[in-house]
Design a protein around this motif. Structure first.
Motif, short mmCIF file in Angstrom:
data_model
loop_
_atom_site.label_atom_id
_atom_site.label_comp_id
_atom_site.label_asym_id
_atom_site.label_seq_id
_atom_site.Cartn_x
_atom_site.Cartn_y
_atom_site.Cartn_z
N ILE A 158 22.23 1.97 33.19
CA ILE A 158 22.19 3.41 33.46
C ILE A 158 23.58 3.93 33.80
N ILE A 159 24.30 3.20 34.64
CA ILE A 159 25.63 3.63 35.04
C ILE A 159 26.59 3.66 33.86
N GLU A 160 26.57 2.60 33.05
CA GLU A 160 27.49 2.54 31.91
C GLU A 160 27.13 3.57 30.84
N ASP A 161 25.83 3.76 30.61
CA ASP A 161 25.41 4.77 29.64
C ASP A 161 25.82 6.16 30.11
N SER A 162 25.71 6.40 31.41
CA SER A 162 26.12 7.68 31.99
C SER A 162 27.63 7.87 31.85
N LYS A 204 39.20 23.64 34.28
CA LYS A 204 40.31 22.78 33.86
C LYS A 204 40.54 21.66 34.87
N LYS A 205 40.48 22.01 36.15
CA LYS A 205 40.65 21.01 37.21
C LYS A 205 39.53 19.99 37.16
N PHE A 206 38.30 20.46 36.94
CA PHE A 206 37.14 19.57 36.84
C PHE A 206 37.31 18.59 35.69
N LEU A 207 37.73 19.08 34.53
CA LEU A 207 37.91 18.21 33.36
C LEU A 207 38.93 17.11 33.63
N GLU A 208 39.98 17.47 34.31
CA GLU A 208 41.02 16.48 34.62
C GLU A 208 40.48 15.41 35.58
N GLU A 209 39.76 15.85 36.61
CA GLU A 209 39.24 14.92 37.61
C GLU A 209 38.18 13.99 37.03
N ILE A 210 37.24 14.54 36.27
CA ILE A 210 36.14 13.70 35.77
C ILE A 210 36.61 12.78 34.66
N SER A 211 37.61 13.19 33.89
CA SER A 211 38.15 12.33 32.84
C SER A 211 38.83 11.11 33.46
N ILE A 212 39.60 11.32 34.50
CA ILE A 212 40.26 10.21 35.20
C ILE A 212 39.22 9.27 35.80
N ASP A 227 38.03 4.93 34.73
CA ASP A 227 38.09 3.82 35.68
C ASP A 227 36.68 3.31 35.93
N LYS A 228 36.30 2.24 35.24
CA LYS A 228 34.93 1.75 35.26
C LYS A 228 34.44 1.42 36.66
#
Length: 218
Positions: A152-156, A182-190, A194-195
């Motif tokens: 579930i975590i990896e699929d998410s 824009k700030k949200f996109l940067e934070e969630i992408s980072i 990081d698995k």
């Protein structure tokens, strides 16, 4: 901006209660969030009909509990079929509103057909990292109940990369300036890249650490 009070009352009494049937990510809190953002973006557009903007945002996820994968189509049809809206809008306005609801998904191919579709599509963008972590968990619990927690975590995580990563489908087609997004996109992408950190945050946000402790104690 002023919203027709009779329209507002009708929607609050007859449309909002339907959102109790939806999942966490598409409940009434989400709808109110999208309404507020829609009205904010609409204030930047000359000659916009704020009643239409309000109604579009209010209806945009109403059919999610019926068919999550095609909810934009179902929601658009439900708006179009609501005879009570004829008290407040012309036939042409209702058509435009229905099209805007249909066009609101970030995964839509092409652009929304009107400024109204662009408004609700832009407004329907979350700006808090914890929200998609909760939404993806709730969705997978319902639709993939036999998956392990790690699956579930990896699929998410993969879903979030596909949606919000550098080439994600939700990173484009933003029709209004939105620094929070824009700030949200940067934070969630980072975070998604990081698995290990993603797993830690995912479990923390969804209270899974406590659930695991309780399971081990049994």
């Amino acid at each position: 901006m002023k919203i027709n009070l009779e329209l507002k009352e009708y929607i609050e009494k007859n449309i909002f209660p339907s959102y109790k049937k939806n999942d966490l990510g598409h409940n009434l809190d989400h709808i109110k969030y999208v309404i507020n953002r829609s009205l904010k973006f609409a204030s930047e557009v000359d000659g916009i009909n704020f009643d239409m903007v309000y109604a579009i945002a209010a209806y945009h996820d109403i059919g999610h509990y019926i068919d999550a994968k095609n909810h934009e189509k179902v929601s658009a049809e439900m708006l179009l079929a609501d005879e009570n809206l004829k008290k407040f809008f012309t036939v042409e306005e209702i058509k435009i509103m229905s099209e805007a609801v249909y066009d609101h998904r970030a995964s839509l191919e092409g652009e929304p057909r009107s400024i109204y579709g662009k408004i609700v599509s832009s407004a329907d963008r979350n700006t808090l990292v914890d929200v998609p972590l909760k939404r993806t968990y709730a969705y997978r619990l319902e639709h993939n109940p036999n998956d392990t927690l790690d699956e579930i975590i990896e699929d998410s995580r993969q879903h979030i990369i596909n949606k919000f990563g550098k080439k994600g489908y939700a990173t484009e087609k933003m029709y209004f300036e939105d620094l929070d997004y824009k700030k949200f996109l940067e934070e969630i992408s980072i975070l998604a890249e990081d698995k290990n950190e993603f797993k830690r945050r995912f479990m923390e946000v969804n209270g899974l650490n406590n659930k695991l402790k309780l399971t081990l104690m049994k």
